[in-house]
Design an enzyme around this catalytic site. Sequence first.
Site, mmCIF file in Angstrom:
data_model
loop_
_atom_site.group_PDB
_atom_site.id
_atom_site.type_symbol
_atom_site.label_atom_id
_atom_site.label_comp_id
_atom_site.label_asym_id
_atom_site.label_seq_id
_atom_site.Cartn_x
_atom_site.Cartn_y
_atom_site.Cartn_z
ATOM 1 N N HIS A 192 -6.505 -11.508 -15.117
ATOM 2 C CA HIS A 192 -6.326 -10.130 -14.654
ATOM 3 C C HIS A 192 -6.063 -9.131 -15.770
ATOM 4 C CE1 HIS A 192 -6.547 -11.543 -10.611
ATOM 5 N NE2 HIS A 192 -5.511 -12.349 -10.777
ATOM 6 N N PRO A 233 6.594 -0.965 -9.624
ATOM 7 C CA PRO A 233 7.670 -0.713 -10.593
ATOM 8 C C PRO A 233 8.200 0.721 -10.475
ATOM 9 C CG PRO A 233 5.767 -1.729 -11.652
ATOM 10 C CD PRO A 233 5.353 -1.363 -10.254
ATOM 11 N N GLU A 234 9.508 0.849 -10.512
ATOM 12 C CA GLU A 234 10.157 2.168 -10.474
ATOM 13 C C GLU A 234 10.870 2.378 -11.818
ATOM 14 O OE1 GLU A 234 12.424 2.664 -6.829
ATOM 15 O OE2 GLU A 234 11.132 1.259 -5.776
ATOM 16 N N ARG A 255 -4.181 -5.952 -9.173
ATOM 17 C CA ARG A 255 -4.721 -5.087 -8.117
ATOM 18 C C ARG A 255 -5.504 -3.887 -8.639
ATOM 19 N NH1 ARG A 255 -0.483 -4.545 -3.355
ATOM 20 N NH2 ARG A 255 -2.355 -3.684 -2.388
ATOM 21 N N ARG A 277 15.600 22.951 1.476
ATOM 22 C CA ARG A 277 14.420 22.127 1.771
ATOM 23 C C ARG A 277 14.701 21.330 3.036
ATOM 24 N NH1 ARG A 277 13.505 21.649 -4.144
ATOM 25 N NH2 ARG A 277 11.697 22.982 -4.457
#
Length: 274
Positions: free
Chosen positions: A94, A2-3, A113, A154
């Site tokens: 889970h 997820p972002e 996970r 950068r």
Amino acid sequence: MPELPEVEIAARSLAPQVEGRTIVALERLTWERMVETPDHERFRMLVVGREFRRVYRRAKWVLLELDAGWTLAIHLRMSGHLIVQGPGVEVRHHVHLILQLSDGGRLCFDDERKFGRVRLLDAAGLAALDAAHGPEPLAESFTPAVLASILAKRSTRLKSLLLDQRRIAGLGNIYVSEALWLARLHPRLPAEQVDFQGVTALHSAIRTVLQQAIAHEGSSLRNYRNSYGRRGQNQEHFLVYDRAGQPCSRCGCPIERTVIAQRSSFVCPTCQGA
Ligand SMILES: [Zn+2]
């Protein structure tokens, strides 16, 4: 993983289901590493009796503000999702953490996970978490000038820089790929080489892809669900992500998959010419 959009939707869908409720018990904690801080006895002692005041997002963290100055910070990582279940509903295999709520509901952290993490933070802990992350790309204060200052001087590749949570918050592999395609920038380009026009395009592209993904309730590739257990639809609208071999919707050239910073990148070799 997820972002920003998925975590935003997780927080928004969770808020009406927990705000104003009190935690009456820590019903289950079967994966001990899930709670990073404090230790489990203290976690149980501090969290029980607390009331949820507000749910919001910072970077990729769901933040649940409690009374007495505490905040429960939850990172979904690879496969985590938060869901509220009513009493009597069978809890999935889970689910490793369950907080019982005063209205009979149960806040469950489902994480197949087991990479998801929980921290109970005081004001100083919350300030440290905030300081560890760069600006929020959807905040009004995130202007093209702010993005220009992040990229300036950068030599890091654009992709790596945009994935770095210390520089800019909330972006991950999907939305970096999407934004770079929209801005016609190659992920391997050194950040400092992006000109002013490119910075403006990238700024606009980042906000566009994030806002569209939020409007589509996030991307559900594998496990992602909102806090009502519903999948997002943004994966139906990907521009380049996971579309290797398919024609670029701008120029028709096949999208290529390359590996940058150990992650799959999807680029149009024509539109984003290296
Ligand atoms: Zn193209």
